[in-house]
Enzyme design. Sequence first.
Site, short mmCIF file in Angstrom:
data_model
loop_
_atom_site.label_atom_id
_atom_site.label_comp_id
_atom_site.label_asym_id
_atom_site.label_seq_id
_atom_site.Cartn_x
_atom_site.Cartn_y
_atom_site.Cartn_z
N THR A 188 -76.78 -52.10 16.10
CA THR A 188 -75.96 -52.23 14.89
C THR A 188 -75.63 -53.70 14.69
OG1 THR A 188 -73.93 -51.97 16.14
CG2 THR A 188 -74.90 -49.96 15.25
N GLU A 333 -77.34 -45.81 12.62
CA GLU A 333 -77.17 -44.60 13.41
C GLU A 333 -77.88 -43.38 12.82
OE1 GLU A 333 -74.89 -46.78 12.64
OE2 GLU A 333 -73.45 -47.10 14.26
N LYS A 440 -55.71 -50.55 0.07
CA LYS A 440 -54.63 -49.57 -0.05
C LYS A 440 -53.48 -50.20 -0.83
CE LYS A 440 -56.28 -47.73 4.20
NZ LYS A 440 -56.99 -48.84 4.85
N TRP A 445 -55.76 -45.71 -3.22
CA TRP A 445 -56.89 -46.49 -2.75
C TRP A 445 -57.66 -47.11 -3.91
CZ3 TRP A 445 -59.65 -42.92 1.38
CH2 TRP A 445 -58.80 -42.84 2.51
P1 AMP Z 1 -76.33 -50.75 8.67
O1 AMP Z 1 -76.10 -49.84 9.82
O2 AMP Z 1 -76.16 -52.19 9.02
O3 AMP Z 1 -77.61 -50.49 7.99
O4 AMP Z 1 -75.20 -50.48 7.61
C1 AMP Z 1 -74.92 -49.17 7.17
C2 AMP Z 1 -73.83 -49.22 6.15
O5 AMP Z 1 -74.32 -49.78 4.94
C3 AMP Z 1 -73.32 -47.86 5.75
O6 AMP Z 1 -72.39 -47.34 6.68
C4 AMP Z 1 -72.69 -48.16 4.40
O7 AMP Z 1 -71.40 -48.74 4.55
C5 AMP Z 1 -73.62 -49.21 3.84
N1 AMP Z 1 -74.57 -48.60 2.92
C6 AMP Z 1 -75.82 -48.17 3.16
N2 AMP Z 1 -76.40 -47.70 2.04
C7 AMP Z 1 -75.48 -47.82 1.06
C8 AMP Z 1 -75.45 -47.50 -0.34
N3 AMP Z 1 -76.51 -47.00 -0.96
N4 AMP Z 1 -74.32 -47.75 -1.02
C9 AMP Z 1 -73.23 -48.29 -0.42
N5 AMP Z 1 -73.19 -48.61 0.88
C10 AMP Z 1 -74.30 -48.38 1.61
#
Ligand code: AMP
Length: 540
Positions: A188, A333, A440, A445
Amino acid sequence: MHQAGLMMDRPLLISAVIEHAAAQYGDVEVVSRETHGPLFRYTYRDCARRSRQLANALADLGLKPGDIVGSIAWNNHRHLEAYYGVSGSGMVIHTCNPRLHAQQLIYIINHAGQKAMLFDATFAPLIKGIAAHCPTVKTWICLSDAAHLPAIDGVADVRAYEDLIGPCSAQFNWPEFDENTGAALCYTSGTTGNPKGVLYSHRAIVLQAMAGCMPNVLSVSCRDTILPVVPMFHINAWCIPYGAPIAGAKLVLPGPRLDGESLYTLMEDEKVTLSAGVPSIWQGLIAYVEQKGLRFSTMRRTGVGGSAMPQALIAKFADTYQVEVRHGWGMTETTAVATMGTLTPRDLALPKEQQHAIVARQGKSLCGVEIKVVDAGGATLPRNGTSQGELMVRGPWILREYFKGERSPLQDGWFPTGDIATIDATGTMQIRDRTKDVIKSGGEWISSIDLESAVVAHPAVAMAAVIGVKHPQWDERPLMFIVCKPDQAVEKYELLAFLAERVAKWWLPDDIRFVDSLPVGGTGKVQKEELRRKYGGVFG
Ligand code: AMP
């Protein structure tokens, strides 16, 4: 007492994917941009052959099943062979994100206990900086031929990939093992604390890749030519490098050139029908296409995710360029895509603007994945499109526990995503914010994502980010950062008036700051943590 099913117990293995493509779609092309510039083309049959050669080469190096072999590479054909040669041998490919800070790279390579590293010549300076701190890595392999092998001071034995696999036999008996064996590892991005390792199994990847090809998801078939811009170093490029050979689709790998002009030219030259990338990539592409007054002659669909795709951009793709956006959601994940939207016949009967609003949500869970939103106490919230809570997810390609992690993050068998979402009665999910980003204000929100999506519709705005800033009366209030498009300017009051027509009055930012750029992290997302550190003081 249940009846035992009487079907064969054949494992779902990644080696079978490339052998399937070689046997059924052997002549279908893979086109790849070499790191040093030219285009390289071959077929799935060639790719399978060279993956077997790589498997032999890795065995000759003394690497064993279970060993971790890293990659720091662009989307290209040698990286593709590594996806198959490494995992197919029962080893684990650890795709490292070159945009991580050197200290983070050193941490993840050591944490993984990585034995070898495959890298593109572009990243030679990076390798030079980290090699001395990665004692478990015994072999450094540059994904090039001898002619393009960079000299790296301090790294004695850098091998050229072509020299390594060239003498090896193209015969290799892919081993058979449990489909739950680890195949690929990705960490991550770790905005707080150390990055955490996600170890994907063969089963998770094959199931996700098959699901990703479904008509309601990316819709990939042997009639498509697919260009994944999403990087192979992050979340398996959404499993497209596995899905394309499953479907027999022609695969176009763009290498290091991800600017609008390069992508457009590649799409036109190779007759690309389908692509996938994060919103900022599409902003760059559209800016180029608009500036030159161009059209897409074959591109019909694109998958988008990673961050929210603004409705204005969805509309531009659909109405001006006849390119359908498939907006999805996933995270490191979740192996690749966990939800994705496509318009149903009922949606298609709606006015265009309402259709685009539906696409701006993140879609339905893929068959196999289940989603729900829960309140702070963990109670499931109604699917009414307005009840917001933390998005929980479970399924065969969702993480159970982190690699070498002490405690499983699961809650009652569900993975808590850290995203705030709503789900409506049709099952369509919408990401409202990250739990740590939501603002918040006075007990209510405010969605930073909604504010950002609203303001980027303004013609002068290139990028936006909103954070919550402490406020003595309201707890938190929104502070907005704006990067303008080149040679464009806009006043604060104009943006506030623009927003006032689009969001509730109490959502309007208390202040707007104009900046030259925003801090962007390893996966292309704005680092709000950094903004908060710098500007999170007190309003009022
Ligand atoms: P990563 O693990 O670095 O790929 O990041 C994943 C995170 O990216 C998710 O938990 C979301 O917060 C954000 N994310 C992924 N796809 C989207 C989407 N289509 N719209 C908004 N947020 C997204």
